[in-house]
Design a protein around this motif. Structure first.
Motif: not given
Ligand code: SF4
Length: 264
Positions: A109-114, A118-122, A138-143
């Motif tokens: 359940d993560v998105y990978l950016c360019a 990882c943008l994970s669910a927060v 669902t809110l995702y944020a990149c750390a």
């Protein structure tokens, strides 16, 4: 297949077309197409006593609520997604800030950016549509955005009070909507979907062209929802009689769909 007529003012006329005949009409006051789909199909079911197997409609009819309604009623949606045309444009495809251009890893359940971060669910957030439908996002944020050189391309919205250096990439996604949209998109792209959408275009656009161009009808003559609906039904009957006449002339009464190759 559904379409609105834009025979305004103040009313939103909807026709449902099957085999080039107008089979249902609805007149709605000051509302968007998205919100006419469910009441239109409910009325149709109540009066006609049956449901169409496939619902083919243009981009204006897409919403999470509509997708779930059709699924619940066992009707297959062939709705053009809102972003269908724009998503083919180069500018859109090159926009690294778009979720659609990131890679989604369903297992984690993560998105990978360019940049491969990882943008994970927060968290989650509930939103309510104008019609009262509640959707869960669902809110995702990149750390790992700190120091990223592509931030300017990735994080949009110039009105934020926080300086770009301090900002992190966030996404807000309804998983239900994405799932429905993807399944719907797969149907649209299937051979049957292409066939149905082409026929929608010919049949529904043809019905409105007939009424507007051939009949020269641009504006309702009466006022009030009931009498406007009366006019819409009379127009539909006139259209249907002409279509039936054409079909008899061409000996195509038993034919429901035009094949893809014929449309050339
Ligand atoms: S700003 Fe963040 S999310 Fe965007 S490309 Fe850079 S690291 Fe990835």
């Amino acid at each position: 297949a559904m379409k609105n007529g834009q025979l305004k003012p103040a009313y939103n006329l909807q026709y449902g077309v099957e085999v080039s005949f107008i089979v249902w009409a609805g007149v709605y006051q000051n509302t968007t197409d998205t919100r006419t789909l469910i009441p239109f199909l409910e009325d149709f079911q109540e009066y006609i006593g049956t449901r169409s197997r496939n619902i083919i409609a243009d981009a204006g009819y897409e919403s999470e609520e509509n997708y779930l309604y059709l699924r619940d009623k066992g009707q297959a949606s062939y709705i053009k997604p809102n972003n269908y045309e724009i998503s083919k444009k180069r500018k859109w495809k090159n926009d690294i800030g778009r979720r659609e251009n990131m890679v989604y890893l369903a297992g984690e359940d993560v998105y990978l950016c360019a940049e491969g971060k990882c943008l994970s669910a927060v968290g989650t957030r509930r939103t309510k549509s104008a019609g009262g439908y509640i959707s869960e996002k669902t809110l995702y944020a990149c750390a790992a955005c700190r120091g990223c050189e592509r931030k300017g391309q990735c994080i949009h919205g110039n009105h934020s009070k926080i300086q770009l250096e301090e900002r992190v990439k966030r996404l807000e996604v309804s998983k239900v909507f994405q799932r429905e949209r993807e399944e719907n998109l797969a149907r649209i792209r299937s051979t049957e979907g292409i066939l149905l959408r082409m026929n929608r275009s010919i049949q529904v656009e043809g019905a409105f062209a007939q009424i507007k161009e051939n009949f020269g009808f641009r504006r309702f003559l009466t006022r009030g929802q009931e009498s406007v609906l009366g006019e819409a039904i009379l127009l539909a009957l006139a259209h249907n009689v002409l279509r039936l006449y054409e079909k008899i002339q061409r000996d195509t009464v038993g034919r429901h769909l035009i094949a893809l190759k014929e449309a050339g």
